[in-house]
Design a protein around this motif. Structure first.
Motif, PDB file in Angstrom:
ATOM      1  N   MET A   1      31.453  40.406  32.555  1.00  0.00           N
ATOM      2  CA  MET A   1      32.799  40.866  32.242  1.00  0.00           C
ATOM      3  C   MET A   1      33.496  39.821  31.389  1.00  0.00           C
ATOM      4  O   MET A   1      33.466  38.646  31.714  1.00  0.00           O
ATOM      5  CB  MET A   1      33.594  41.039  33.537  1.00  0.00           C
ATOM      6  CG  MET A   1      33.364  42.335  34.245  1.00  0.00           C
ATOM      7  SD  MET A   1      34.322  42.421  35.757  1.00  0.00           S
ATOM      8  CE  MET A   1      33.026  42.110  36.944  1.00  0.00           C
ATOM      9  N   ILE A   3      36.738  38.449  30.712  1.00  0.00           N
ATOM     10  CA  ILE A   3      38.093  38.461  31.259  1.00  0.00           C
ATOM     11  C   ILE A   3      38.968  37.404  30.611  1.00  0.00           C
ATOM     12  O   ILE A   3      40.142  37.627  30.373  1.00  0.00           O
ATOM     13  CB  ILE A   3      38.047  38.317  32.793  1.00  0.00           C
ATOM     14  CG1 ILE A   3      37.392  39.573  33.367  1.00  0.00           C
ATOM     15  CG2 ILE A   3      39.433  38.103  33.375  1.00  0.00           C
ATOM     16  CD1 ILE A   3      37.125  39.535  34.821  1.00  0.00           C
ATOM     17  N   GLU A   6      44.514  33.363  30.952  1.00  0.00           N
ATOM     18  CA  GLU A   6      45.830  33.796  30.505  1.00  0.00           C
ATOM     19  C   GLU A   6      46.891  32.956  31.197  1.00  0.00           C
ATOM     20  O   GLU A   6      46.784  32.667  32.397  1.00  0.00           O
ATOM     21  CB  GLU A   6      46.026  35.266  30.868  1.00  0.00           C
ATOM     22  CG  GLU A   6      47.358  35.832  30.456  1.00  0.00           C
ATOM     23  CD  GLU A   6      47.496  37.308  30.794  1.00  0.00           C
ATOM     24  OE1 GLU A   6      48.568  37.692  31.276  1.00  0.00           O
ATOM     25  OE2 GLU A   6      46.536  38.063  30.563  1.00  0.00           O
ATOM     26  N   ARG A  15      42.357  31.618  35.309  1.00  0.00           N
ATOM     27  CA  ARG A  15      41.065  31.690  34.632  1.00  0.00           C
ATOM     28  C   ARG A  15      39.946  31.822  35.650  1.00  0.00           C
ATOM     29  O   ARG A  15      40.129  31.546  36.826  1.00  0.00           O
ATOM     30  CB  ARG A  15      40.845  30.471  33.746  1.00  0.00           C
ATOM     31  CG  ARG A  15      40.746  29.169  34.495  1.00  0.00           C
ATOM     32  CD  ARG A  15      40.365  28.021  33.557  1.00  0.00           C
ATOM     33  NE  ARG A  15      40.340  26.752  34.235  1.00  0.00           N
ATOM     34  CZ  ARG A  15      39.359  26.324  35.024  1.00  0.00           C
ATOM     35  NH1 ARG A  15      38.301  27.085  35.250  1.00  0.00           N
ATOM     36  NH2 ARG A  15      39.417  25.134  35.593  1.00  0.00           N
ATOM     37  N   VAL A  70      35.269  38.973  41.366  1.00  0.00           N
ATOM     38  CA  VAL A  70      35.883  38.288  40.231  1.00  0.00           C
ATOM     39  C   VAL A  70      36.727  37.159  40.823  1.00  0.00           C
ATOM     40  O   VAL A  70      37.763  37.412  41.443  1.00  0.00           O
ATOM     41  CB  VAL A  70      36.760  39.220  39.366  1.00  0.00           C
ATOM     42  CG1 VAL A  70      37.291  38.453  38.159  1.00  0.00           C
ATOM     43  CG2 VAL A  70      35.994  40.454  38.917  1.00  0.00           C
ATOM     44  N   TRP A  72      39.082  33.930  40.390  1.00  0.00           N
ATOM     45  CA  TRP A  72      39.963  33.187  39.491  1.00  0.00           C
ATOM     46  C   TRP A  72      40.506  31.948  40.191  1.00  0.00           C
ATOM     47  O   TRP A  72      40.577  31.893  41.418  1.00  0.00           O
ATOM     48  CB  TRP A  72      41.177  34.018  39.115  1.00  0.00           C
ATOM     49  CG  TRP A  72      40.997  35.139  38.175  1.00  0.00           C
ATOM     50  CD1 TRP A  72      41.059  35.093  36.804  1.00  0.00           C
ATOM     51  CD2 TRP A  72      40.805  36.524  38.494  1.00  0.00           C
ATOM     52  NE1 TRP A  72      40.910  36.354  36.280  1.00  0.00           N
ATOM     53  CE2 TRP A  72      40.752  37.250  37.293  1.00  0.00           C
ATOM     54  CE3 TRP A  72      40.679  37.217  39.698  1.00  0.00           C
ATOM     55  CZ2 TRP A  72      40.581  38.624  37.248  1.00  0.00           C
ATOM     56  CZ3 TRP A  72      40.500  38.583  39.673  1.00  0.00           C
ATOM     57  CH2 TRP A  72      40.454  39.268  38.448  1.00  0.00           C
ATOM     58  N   ARG A 119      48.468  40.476  37.142  1.00  0.00           N
ATOM     59  CA  ARG A 119      47.404  40.279  36.142  1.00  0.00           C
ATOM     60  C   ARG A 119      46.068  40.812  36.666  1.00  0.00           C
ATOM     61  O   ARG A 119      45.341  41.511  35.969  1.00  0.00           O
ATOM     62  CB  ARG A 119      47.300  38.794  35.793  1.00  0.00           C
ATOM     63  CG  ARG A 119      46.025  38.370  35.092  1.00  0.00           C
ATOM     64  CD  ARG A 119      45.980  38.782  33.652  1.00  0.00           C
ATOM     65  NE  ARG A 119      44.822  38.138  33.018  1.00  0.00           N
ATOM     66  CZ  ARG A 119      43.995  38.749  32.209  1.00  0.00           C
ATOM     67  NH1 ARG A 119      44.195  40.001  31.884  1.00  0.00           N
ATOM     68  NH2 ARG A 119      42.971  38.128  31.689  1.00  0.00           N
ATOM     69  N   VAL A 120      45.760  40.491  37.907  1.00  0.00           N
ATOM     70  CA  VAL A 120      44.493  40.923  38.501  1.00  0.00           C
ATOM     71  C   VAL A 120      44.434  42.446  38.586  1.00  0.00           C
ATOM     72  O   VAL A 120      43.401  43.052  38.307  1.00  0.00           O
ATOM     73  CB  VAL A 120      44.280  40.248  39.870  1.00  0.00           C
ATOM     74  CG1 VAL A 120      43.160  40.915  40.655  1.00  0.00           C
ATOM     75  CG2 VAL A 120      43.991  38.762  39.673  1.00  0.00           C
ATOM     76  N   ARG A 122      45.859  44.525  36.564  1.00  0.00           N
ATOM     77  CA  ARG A 122      45.626  45.002  35.202  1.00  0.00           C
ATOM     78  C   ARG A 122      44.152  44.865  34.826  1.00  0.00           C
ATOM     79  O   ARG A 122      43.535  45.796  34.295  1.00  0.00           O
ATOM     80  CB  ARG A 122      46.524  44.260  34.211  1.00  0.00           C
ATOM     81  CG  ARG A 122      46.508  44.885  32.826  1.00  0.00           C
ATOM     82  CD  ARG A 122      47.544  44.275  31.893  1.00  0.00           C
ATOM     83  NE  ARG A 122      47.127  42.962  31.448  1.00  0.00           N
ATOM     84  CZ  ARG A 122      47.772  41.821  31.702  1.00  0.00           C
ATOM     85  NH1 ARG A 122      48.873  41.811  32.412  1.00  0.00           N
ATOM     86  NH2 ARG A 122      47.313  40.678  31.246  1.00  0.00           N
ATOM     87  N   VAL A 123      43.553  43.708  35.123  1.00  0.00           N
ATOM     88  CA  VAL A 123      42.128  43.494  34.831  1.00  0.00           C
ATOM     89  C   VAL A 123      41.273  44.459  35.653  1.00  0.00           C
ATOM     90  O   VAL A 123      40.306  45.033  35.142  1.00  0.00           O
ATOM     91  CB  VAL A 123      41.731  42.026  35.108  1.00  0.00           C
ATOM     92  CG1 VAL A 123      40.217  41.853  35.089  1.00  0.00           C
ATOM     93  CG2 VAL A 123      42.399  41.097  34.108  1.00  0.00           C
ATOM     94  N   GLU A 126      41.751  47.914  33.846  1.00  0.00           N
ATOM     95  CA  GLU A 126      41.326  48.032  32.449  1.00  0.00           C
ATOM     96  C   GLU A 126      39.925  47.500  32.162  1.00  0.00           C
ATOM     97  O   GLU A 126      39.242  48.020  31.286  1.00  0.00           O
ATOM     98  CB  GLU A 126      42.336  47.299  31.555  1.00  0.00           C
ATOM     99  CG  GLU A 126      43.719  47.929  31.592  1.00  0.00           C
ATOM    100  CD  GLU A 126      44.773  47.102  30.869  1.00  0.00           C
ATOM    101  OE1 GLU A 126      44.435  46.063  30.262  1.00  0.00           O
ATOM    102  OE2 GLU A 126      45.955  47.501  30.935  1.00  0.00           O
ATOM    103  N   THR A 127      39.500  46.465  32.873  1.00  0.00           N
ATOM    104  CA  THR A 127      38.217  45.830  32.571  1.00  0.00           C
ATOM    105  C   THR A 127      37.146  46.164  33.599  1.00  0.00           C
ATOM    106  O   THR A 127      36.023  46.496  33.242  1.00  0.00           O
ATOM    107  CB  THR A 127      38.392  44.299  32.461  1.00  0.00           C
ATOM    108  OG1 THR A 127      39.404  44.027  31.491  1.00  0.00           O
ATOM    109  CG2 THR A 127      37.100  43.621  32.061  1.00  0.00           C
TER     110      THR A 127
END
Length: 186
Positions: A1, A3, A6, A15, A70, A72, A119-120, A122-123, A126-127
């Motif tokens: 992925m 990512i 940001e 990150r 995922v 971060w 943010r998470v 959204r990811v 979308e991702t």
């Protein structure tokens, strides 16, 4: 992925965690050990070592490569000040995962958790392609509950004896955020 990283607020970067972060992540856990103790499972002493964190980060990196988590980190002025992770990612008709996070004691009140959760989400939508995210908090963790509610999570129930936290089985409030209503990818 793919990512990337940001800036989420006031110079704080979100990150993907890397095994090279082990010394700084170890320092953050050691510094916040007493603060986090009421909210987390008991940890082996090896968890609070650079080698323990490096091993954990290597395992997370493998699971990330497999699309199962995922992980971060929050970084402020080169210092790790928290983590946020999507775990238990399941696609197909479920398209869901679990969310967990912590922010360093000296960073409370800056809106870092709220910005990171947004943010998470959204990811995740979308991702990663998730339909929903689930999060749980100890019943008395009203701070995390406020973060989740600000980010569009809704309370969906109570889970008695849900997790073994700080030496005993604890009740948790359950929350979810539905990210979209689109059909899952086939």
């Amino acid at each position: 992925m793919d990512i990337g990283s940001e800036e989420i607020t006031d110079g704080v970067i979100l990150r993907i965690a890397d095994p090279a972060d082990a010394p700084e992540l170890c320092a953050a856990y050691v510094e916040n050990r007493k603060y986090l103790e009421p909210w987390e499972p008991r940890r082996a002493e090896s968890f609070f070592t650079v080698d323990g964190q490096k091993k954990r980060l290597q395992e997370q990196r493998q699971l990330f490569a497999e699309g199962r988590i995922v992980p971060w980190i929050f970084e402020s002025d080169g210092r790790i000040v928290g983590t946020i992770t999507l775990t238990g990612i399941v696609l197909g008709p479920f398209c869901s995962s679990y969310l967990g996070y912590w922010v360093a004691e000296d960073q409370r009140g800056r809106g870092l958790a709220t910005a990171a959760v947004e943010r998470v989400c959204r990811v995740a939508r979308e991702t990663v392609g998730l339909h929903r995210i689930e999060a749980t908090t100890l019943v008395e963790n009203t701070g995390s509950q406020r973060v989740l509610e600000k980010c569009g999570f809704e309370a969906i129930g109570l889970a008695p004896n849900y997790l073994h936290i700080n030496g005993r089985w604890r009740d948790h409030r359950m929350f979810q955020r539905v990210l979209h209503e689109a059909d899952p990818a086939l």
